[in-house]
Design a protein around this motif. Structure first.
Motif, PDB file in Angstrom:
ATOM      1  N   GLY A  33      -3.282  10.027  13.882  1.00 45.79           N
ATOM      2  CA  GLY A  33      -3.460   9.551  12.667  1.00 45.79           C
ATOM      3  C   GLY A  33      -3.503  11.131  11.618  1.00 45.79           C
ATOM      4  O   GLY A  33      -3.106  10.914  10.542  1.00 45.79           O
ATOM      5  N   ALA A  34      -3.982  12.251  12.404  1.00 46.39           N
ATOM      6  CA  ALA A  34      -3.578  13.277  11.519  1.00 46.39           C
ATOM      7  C   ALA A  34      -2.263  13.647  11.113  1.00 46.39           C
ATOM      8  O   ALA A  34      -1.926  13.922  10.231  1.00 46.39           O
ATOM      9  N   PHE A  35      -1.271  13.528  11.946  1.00 45.29           N
ATOM     10  CA  PHE A  35      -0.004  13.432  11.857  1.00 45.29           C
ATOM     11  C   PHE A  35       0.478  12.570  10.703  1.00 45.29           C
ATOM     12  O   PHE A  35       1.174  12.966   9.703  1.00 45.29           O
ATOM     13  N   TYR A  36       0.088  11.358  10.770  1.00 41.39           N
ATOM     14  CA  TYR A  36       0.454  10.457   9.996  1.00 41.39           C
ATOM     15  C   TYR A  36       0.081  10.706   8.522  1.00 41.39           C
ATOM     16  O   TYR A  36       0.989  10.735   7.629  1.00 41.39           O
ATOM     17  N   ALA A  37      -1.095  11.286   8.300  1.00 38.13           N
ATOM     18  CA  ALA A  37      -1.473  11.685   6.926  1.00 38.13           C
ATOM     19  C   ALA A  37      -0.719  12.928   6.565  1.00 38.13           C
ATOM     20  O   ALA A  37      -0.325  12.645   5.306  1.00 38.13           O
ATOM     21  N   HIS A  38      -0.399  13.961   7.300  1.00 37.77           N
ATOM     22  CA  HIS A  38       0.423  14.917   6.644  1.00 37.77           C
ATOM     23  C   HIS A  38       1.922  14.803   6.708  1.00 37.77           C
ATOM     24  O   HIS A  38       2.598  15.577   6.132  1.00 37.77           O
TER      25      HIS A  38
ATOM     26  N   ALA B  34      -6.836  10.438  10.621  1.00 38.49           N
ATOM     27  CA  ALA B  34      -6.098  10.515   9.281  1.00 38.49           C
ATOM     28  C   ALA B  34      -6.813  11.198   8.064  1.00 38.49           C
ATOM     29  O   ALA B  34      -6.808  12.039   7.542  1.00 38.49           O
ATOM     30  N   TYR B  35      -8.290  10.532   8.083  1.00 37.46           N
ATOM     31  CA  TYR B  35      -9.100  10.976   6.878  1.00 37.46           C
ATOM     32  C   TYR B  35      -9.752  12.196   7.270  1.00 37.46           C
ATOM     33  O   TYR B  35      -9.698  13.004   6.260  1.00 37.46           O
ATOM     34  N   THR B  36     -10.118  12.615   8.357  1.00 37.25           N
ATOM     35  CA  THR B  36     -10.653  13.790   8.719  1.00 37.25           C
ATOM     36  C   THR B  36      -9.745  14.969   8.197  1.00 37.25           C
ATOM     37  O   THR B  36     -10.024  15.879   7.554  1.00 37.25           O
TER      38      THR B  36
END
Lengths: 336, 287
Positions: free
Chosen positions: A233-238, A73-75
């Protein structure tokens, strides 16, 4: 032989039908809240499936899945904000960075077993969370990262331009991600690599005697699981457009474990069933508001007390017991 | 002087780690199960003492005893409903059921006492003592002495009493112990009650020096796992020593690098220790 083929082709038809049904869900369920629950279920499914890959199939207890989730997510969020990269670029990068972290967290598994490994991964998870919390210069610490952009619009053949401004499109994106992850895991498990994972889990020494490099396969399972979780995590962030270290604590790690166990460890379907049930059921209990999470905990206790192999395991063993009884009755009838 | 002050502070909180970790180590030794709800037992212990001191104005010492008994009772129930049903299905299931208990305890605490942090003043928190430039409250001194006294009592119980003998034999082998006529189920129940009761006492003791709130057990719980790994899993006295050690390390860390990264340290330390000596610092290598 004929029977074996029939047995294999049935789930494939079933899976195809299931995906077809899932594609039409937004036509029936259109209110954003229900779609949101389905999207959250998808995230839970990916986390639990990844956990199941390394713990259920490869036998390495990992209780720090949230570390990969957080790093993904942070990346993705920081790359998108600081370097203006598109989500479609940051998603695979997030997966890769998390996978590298997976190698690092996997390394202790070469020396540590069982509880020691479990606690070491818990510790890694906390190190990641506390680092995100205290490295204010990069992560903004407890304030979290705000203003994460939505995925850029994309052109798809037939469908046309897709803009991520509604839950329906996020739903399809999530569905794609879940299908990708589950398909990857299930094809890995049907390949020699998957059998090497199982061999590593069941008897490491015997596997080594058969020429399986168990060290390699342990690290590989960590890497893959971390990569999948990082993409989630990336999906979560966006999707939420906001992340903070609090979103990735021990509770999230424990939820991944719980989801997989309640659904059924060591099966492909278990984490999926668990993910949907454990995300959706607490939402239905909303009307009970204050008691919701207490009931949830109680349900967990009951499920594991009566169905130690999880829901999928429980159903499978019940069905096979019924089949056995039916077949023994048939044989008994003939004998008479 | 700052360093010495921080070490003293660290040793006081270290005593709390020791008590809580001794409970986890005891459970691990007997059942090979990590009790993930220990941190929350500690939190509920603090609340029980708080409620008794603020409400019916019981003396603090009595409230601490009540916290022990209350949490031991919760521990008894937990063992019966969460651990016994899954005893034969593998340890990972026991982690999850104890996690479920942790979940229930935290949410019940929010329901009963709300999520707001509470102050827990006792008569002794306002009395400040100073020895050679290092100052601490009378409350902290009581905590420190009580921790050592309880650890001593625990040592006596495990070494020199019949119950201790039963606990030690069950931890060697449940099957053999039951063949020797030891009531295994009762011993396990009592051990678990004792183990969680220690967390209750720890919470009741440290409550007055900190704020009391439903999530207070979370980070402490995590540190406890670090502590029992340092001490060697299942090694109760290794765990108590490691508890004080961790407190002291935290104190030193707070004095030199500031408190920002203080909480990261125990986790980095256990990873390092495990990679260097996987069986823990306080166990002789058996392999």
């Amino acid at each position: 032989m004929e029977q074996a083929r029939a047995k294999r082709s049935f789930p494939r038809v079933g899976v195809a039908l299931l995906i077809l049904v899932l594609l039409f869900v937004p036509r029936v369920v259109s209110n954003p809240y229900s779609l949101h629950i389905l999207i959250a279920s998808g995230l839970a499914v990916i986390l639990a499936s990844s956990f199941n890959l390394v713990t259920g199939f490869t036998g390495q207890p990992v209780f720090g899945m949230a570390a990969f989730y957080a790093v993904g997510a942070y990346t993705s969020a920081l790359l998108a904000i600081k370097f203006k990269l598109a989500f479609w670029v940051t998603l695979p990068i997030a997966g890769l960075v998390a996978a590298v972290l997976g190698v690092v967290i996997g390394l202790p598994s070469l020396r540590l077993k069982k509880f020691f490994l479990a606690i070491t991964t818990i510790a890694f998870g906390e190190v990641v969370r506390l680092t995100l919390l205290n490295w204010v210069g990069v992560t903004r610490g407890p304030m979290g990262v705000t203003g994460i952009p939505a995925p850029a619009p994309i052109w798809l053949p037939i469908i046309g331009r897709v803009v991520f401004n509604n839950k329906v499109n996020y739903y399809y994106l999530m569905l794609g991600l879940v299908v990708f992850v589950v398909a990857c895991i299930s094809s890995i498990m049907n390949s020699p690599v998957g059998r090497a994972f199982l061999a590593t889990r069941d008897d490491e020494d015997a596997a080594q005697t058969c020429g399986i490099d168990t060290r390699f396969y342990k690290i590989l399972s960590f890497t893959l699981a971390a990569g999948f979780t990082g993409m989630a995590g990336a999906f979560y962030a966006h999707y939420f457009r906001y992340i903070s270290p609090n979103s990735f604590g021990f509770t999230e790690s424990a939820m991944a474990v719980t989801t997989a166990l309640v659904g059924g460890l060591r099966t492909i379907a278990g984490p999926i069933v668990g993910g949907v049930l454990l995300t959706a059921v607490p939402e239905f209990l909303r009307s009970l508001a204050d008691y919701r999470l207490i009931i949830y905990g109680g349900t967990l206790l009951l499920t594991l007390a009566f169905w130690p192999n999880g829901i999928v395991g429980g159903i499978t063993s019940t069905v096979s017991r019924m089949q056995e009884r039916a077949s023994s009755r048939a044989i008994g009838g003939k004998a008479r | 002087m700052v360093l010495l002050q921080q070490i003293v502070n660290g040793l006081i909180i270290g005593g709390i780690y020791s008590l809580t970790a001794a409970g986890v180590a005891l459970t691990y030794g007997v059942l090979q199960v990590l009790n993930l709800s220990q941190g929350d037992m500690y939190m509920v212990g603090a609340y029980i003492a708080l409620a008794l001191v603020v409400g019916p104005k019981l003396p603090y010492g009595l409230a601490v005893v009540a916290a022990f008994l209350g949490i031991a009772l919760i521990g008894l129930v937990t063992e019966r409903v969460a651990l016994r049903p899954v005893r034969r299905s593998g340890t990972i299931y026991a982690y999850i059921t104890t996690f479920a208990v942790s979940f229930i305890l935290q949410n019940v605490a929010i329901l009963v006492w709300t999520a707001d942090p509470r102050l827990f003043p006792t008569r002794y928190t306002s009395v400040t003592l100073s020895v050679g430039g290092v100052s601490f409250t009378l409350q902290q001194l009581i905590v420190f002495i009580a921790c050592w006294a309880i650890i001593g009592a625990l040592y006596y119980l495990l070494r020199f009493t019949k119950m201790g003998l039963a606990i030690r034999s069950v931890s060697q082998s449940i099957d053999t112990a039951s063949l020797m006529g030891i009531p295994v189920n009762r011993t396990i129940s009592l051990t678990f009650a004792l183990a969680t009761g220690l967390a209750g006492v720890a919470g009741a003791l440290i409550g007055p020096s900190l704020l009391v709130y439903p999530a207070m057990g979370s980070l402490t719980g995590m540190k406890i796992y670090a502590v029992i790994l340092m001490g060697g899993l299942g090694n109760v006295f290794g765990a108590t020593m490691a508890g004080f050690l961790l407190g002291a390390i935290e104190g030193v860390c707070a004095a030199f690098v500031g408190s920002t990264f203080r909480d990261v340290l125990p986790f980095v330390a256990i990873i390092a220790i495990l990679l260097y000596k996987p069986s823990g610092l306080f166990t002789r290598s058996t392999s």
